[in-house]
Design an enzyme around this catalytic site. Sequence first.
Site, PDB file in Angstrom:
ATOM      1  N   CYS A 116     -25.432  76.531  69.755  1.00 34.35           N
ATOM      2  CA  CYS A 116     -26.512  75.943  70.558  1.00 34.35           C
ATOM      3  C   CYS A 116     -26.050  75.678  71.989  1.00 34.35           C
ATOM      4  O   CYS A 116     -26.869  75.509  72.881  1.00 34.35           O
ATOM      5  CB  CYS A 116     -27.013  74.657  69.919  1.00 34.35           C
TER       6      CYS A 116
ATOM      7  N   CYS B 170     -32.615  73.335  63.808  1.00 37.10           N
ATOM      8  CA  CYS B 170     -34.054  73.140  63.977  1.00 37.10           C
ATOM      9  C   CYS B 170     -34.811  74.094  63.052  1.00 37.10           C
ATOM     10  O   CYS B 170     -34.337  75.192  62.757  1.00 37.10           O
ATOM     11  CB  CYS B 170     -34.451  73.421  65.424  1.00 37.10           C
TER      12      CYS B 170
ATOM     13  N   CYS C 183     -33.917  76.764  75.504  1.00 41.33           N
ATOM     14  CA  CYS C 183     -34.468  75.740  74.614  1.00 41.33           C
ATOM     15  C   CYS C 183     -33.345  74.812  74.133  1.00 41.33           C
ATOM     16  O   CYS C 183     -33.469  73.581  74.178  1.00 41.33           O
ATOM     17  CB  CYS C 183     -35.166  76.429  73.436  1.00 41.33           C
ATOM     18  N   CYS C 184     -32.221  75.392  73.703  1.00 38.79           N
ATOM     19  CA  CYS C 184     -31.088  74.573  73.250  1.00 38.79           C
ATOM     20  C   CYS C 184     -30.490  73.768  74.406  1.00 38.79           C
ATOM     21  O   CYS C 184     -30.072  72.625  74.211  1.00 38.79           O
ATOM     22  CB  CYS C 184     -30.001  75.452  72.641  1.00 38.79           C
TER      23      CYS C 184
ATOM     24  N   CYS D 229     -35.425  77.919  63.764  1.00 40.15           N
ATOM     25  CA  CYS D 229     -34.205  78.708  64.020  1.00 40.15           C
ATOM     26  C   CYS D 229     -33.226  78.663  62.854  1.00 40.15           C
ATOM     27  O   CYS D 229     -32.055  79.020  63.010  1.00 40.15           O
ATOM     28  CB  CYS D 229     -33.510  78.184  65.280  1.00 40.15           C
TER      29      CYS D 229
HETATM   30  S1  SF4 Z   1     -32.190  75.353  67.618  1.00 48.16           S
HETATM   31 FE1  SF4 Z   1     -34.078  76.472  68.162  1.00 48.16          FE
HETATM   32  S2  SF4 Z   1     -35.722  74.959  68.376  1.00 48.16           S
HETATM   33 FE2  SF4 Z   1     -33.729  73.858  68.328  1.00 48.16          FE
HETATM   34  S3  SF4 Z   1     -33.238  73.554  70.462  1.00 48.16           S
HETATM   35 FE3  SF4 Z   1     -32.220  75.472  69.851  1.00 48.16          FE
HETATM   36  S4  SF4 Z   1     -33.672  77.159  70.248  1.00 48.16           S
HETATM   37 FE4  SF4 Z   1     -34.798  75.187  70.393  1.00 48.16          FE
END
Ligand code: SF4
Length: 236
Positions: free
Chosen positions: A225, A198, A114-115, A201
């Site tokens: 991240c 985010c 996701c990151c 998280c």
């Molecule tokens: S902080 Fe969380 S929601 Fe944001 S990009 Fe990374 S995993 Fe995804």
Amino acid sequence: MSLLDNKDNLKNLVEELNFKEKVERSKQLIKEAYERYGDSLVVANSLGKDSVAVWDLAKKVNPKIRGFIVTTRFKPAETVKFMNETVKRYPELRVYKNDSTIEDRLYETHPDLCCDILKVEPVKRAIEEMGVKCWVTGLRCTEGRTRTDFKEVEERDRGLIKLNPILIWKEREVWQYLALYQVPVNALYAEGYRSLGCEPCTKITNDDNERAGRWIGTSKCGGECGIHTRPLKTRV
Ligand code: SF4
């Protein structure tokens, strides 16, 4: 010798330099880097307290210095509001975002992926599109377990210098700077957050580790991240 080439013992400097000396050192690092890299020096502004301190320092060195912000669909409303206010004040800040479709709740199942998609990819794009040779960050070596080994000037990707001008500042000194120079910050800090990311998280914690509220319950807890650990140059 240029401060950019220093081999100082940073762990000693964290304790030995006073606040004013740290501020002067940070400005000098940015000044020398701007003289060397000109407009290919760009500040990465995450809108966190450390980034806004670095942005303010850079603007004091030269108001023409440019920057970029990476945002995601999961940023809290307060952060989006703060981003919009900041960009209105500084139109030389470019905003990068990845709007591609991803799996639902990817931040729970595969937070690294996701990151990578939502944060690392837009940083790579910013570096490519803005012609960056030196990017400036708000990293600090006292911020958490994953941030102890960085240097003030690094070249993790060949041809891309990373400047960490407030690496030796303590959390207290960042707040000291922001208060003294009345630099606006994200309203979420007043709620008790110490490190912002985010919404899914990021939690409020009382842990000693400043980044302990990030990615709680996942393998990334208190971690990164990927912006500071993954290769960023798409072309060498
Ligand atoms: S902080 Fe969380 S929601 Fe944001 S990009 Fe990374 S995993 Fe995804």
